[in-house]
Scaffold this active site. Structure first.
Site, PDB file in Angstrom:
ATOM      1  N   GLU A   1      -1.059   4.358 -36.859  1.00 63.48           N
ATOM      2  CA  GLU A   1      -1.990   4.841 -37.204  1.00 63.48           C
ATOM      3  C   GLU A   1      -2.131   3.949 -38.886  1.00 63.48           C
ATOM      4  OE1 GLU A   1      -4.928   7.068 -36.117  1.00 63.48           O
ATOM      5  OE2 GLU A   1      -4.275   7.562 -34.140  1.00 63.48           O
TER       6      GLU A   1
ATOM      7  N   GLN B   1      19.408  20.312 -40.796  1.00 60.05           N
ATOM      8  CA  GLN B   1      20.532  20.337 -42.156  1.00 60.05           C
ATOM      9  C   GLN B   1      21.048  22.178 -42.124  1.00 60.05           C
ATOM     10  OE1 GLN B   1      21.479  18.193 -43.620  1.00 60.05           O
ATOM     11  NE2 GLN B   1      23.054  19.059 -44.850  1.00 60.05           N
TER      12      GLN B   1
ATOM     13  N   GLU C   1      -1.389  -6.139 -33.359  1.00 55.13           N
ATOM     14  CA  GLU C   1      -0.447  -7.410 -32.221  1.00 55.13           C
ATOM     15  C   GLU C   1       1.075  -7.477 -33.193  1.00 55.13           C
ATOM     16  OE1 GLU C   1      -3.626 -10.882 -32.434  1.00 55.13           O
ATOM     17  OE2 GLU C   1      -4.808  -9.793 -31.618  1.00 55.13           O
TER      18      GLU C   1
END
Length: 383
Positions: free
Chosen positions: A367, A340, A131
């Protein structure tokens, strides 16, 4: 620790890897940048993946799944993510989170109702824990479910939800008890089309732009009590177990991105000429490639170990957290070094490494952040 897996790739794994790689080359690669630029979520691709059995990788054949193990699951996500992290992310979220939660904690009637549709991609799955004000602090979630007769009435909102708009069914963690209590959370399945359930804001993201991320909003949303997964108050414990497996899939996603960036940089370093020779002949470049290759192999070993433990139904919290933490950081490092090596070209959208660079960062956040993984690891080793 004794490892149960073999370092030899099985014939089945080889066949699956080639099938998935061929699919990604034919159906995904040519569209990667168009989807990314437009933030287009290509739901038709997931229908095709469903036809190949890749949307129910771990689901038993009884429910229309492929009944494969975690080693094959890792291979599938890696091969897709080498081409496009967005598709790999959505594939992982569908399989590990929504489908995985129902597979692990639903009763037989619930499994028969939802798993066949999820495993074939007739339905796309979403999973709602996070949330706006409670990211890592999930126990203080504000989305509530109050029992009223034979229904739960859900109010609140979930953020950062993969497939929050396009998903046909969502497993949603809701507060049914005291805030801050691990026994105050329950898991309820909500189907799209249920009155009071709708999508909110779609996030405009740095990377993973072809994987849909939106709010899910619940406004007096009435859901049958029979949609509760397991027992009331066990939702948080269920979610943590689901994340144990989900972290293996995000580690595989990270590995795919790292490999994709490395392979692009390796090929470019052999082709790019400076001072009369390929840049791969310069120690500064060859050492970067050596570091990338080493880190990728180390990450893969951690992932394979976690997958092996998961296949054997052994505790995997520490190993999955280690795999996710290390592989996600390796993805960022390899993508950065790839840019790079490409130099100025790496900073343009004409070459693939800038997208690997943008996509990789999500792996250290989604996660469970890298910091949360360290908390999990520390807790396990200090037991």
């Amino acid at each position: 620790m004794q490892l149960g897996f073999s370092f030899t790739e099985t014939e089945n794994q080889s066949i699956i890897k080639k099938m998935v790689s061929d699919f990604a080359e034919k159906n995904i690669r040519k569209n990667v940048m168009d989807w990314d630029e437009a933030q287009h979520f290509p739901i038709e691709v997931f229908k095709q993946l469903g036809e190949l059995g890749l949307m129910g990788v771990l689901v038993p054949e009884l429910y229309g799944g492929s009944a494969l193990g975690y080693q094959e699951y890792v291979d599938i996500i890696v091969e897709i993510s080498k081409v496009c992290g967005s598709i790999g992310l959505s594939l992982a979220a569908h399989n590990s989170l929504c489908t995985g939660h129902i597979l692990a904690f639903a009763n037989d009637e619930q499994k028969l109702k939802w798993l066949p549709k999820l495993a074939t991609a007739e339905w796309l799955g979403a999973w709602g824990l996070t949330e706006a004000n409670t990211g890592s602090d999930a126990l203080r979630m504000r989305t509530t479910a109050v029992l009223d007769g034979d229904d739960y009435v859900i109010n609140g909102a979930k953020n950062w939800i993969t497939h929050g708009k396009s998903g046909d069914v969502a497993v949603v963690m809701v507060r049914t008890g005291e805030s801050g209590s691990s026994k105050g959370i329950s898991a309820i399945v909500v189907e799209r089309g249920t009155p009071g359930f709708h999508a909110g804001k779609k996030e405009n993201k740095l990377g993973m732009r072809a994987s849909e991320t939106t709010e899910m909003i619940f406004d007096n949303c009435r859901v049958p009590k029979k949609n509760l997964l397991g027992v009331e108050g066990e939702g948080f414990k269920q979610a943590m177990k689901v994340l144990d497996g989900g972290r293996i899939s995000i580690a595989a996603l990270s590995l795919g991105i790292a490999k994709g960036a490395y392979l692009a940089a390796l090929a470019y370093s052999k082709e790019r000429q400076q001072f009369g020779q390929s840049i791969s002949s310069f120690q500064a470049i060859s050492f970067k490639l050596a570091d990338m290759a080493t880190q990728i192999e180390a990450a893969e070993l951690l992932i394979r170990q976690a997958a092996d433990l998961k296949n054997r139904h052994e505790p995997v919290s520490k190993q999955s957290a280690m795999a996710k933490y290390y592989a996600s950081e390796v993805a960022v490092t390899c993508a950065t070094e790839a840019v790079q090596i490409f130099g100025g070209y790496g900073y343009t959208k004409d070459f693939p490494v800038e997208k690997f660079y943008r996509d990789s960062k999500l792996c250290t956040i989604g996660e469970g952040t890298s910091e949360i993984q360290k908390i999990v690891i520390a807790r396990e080793i200090l037991k």
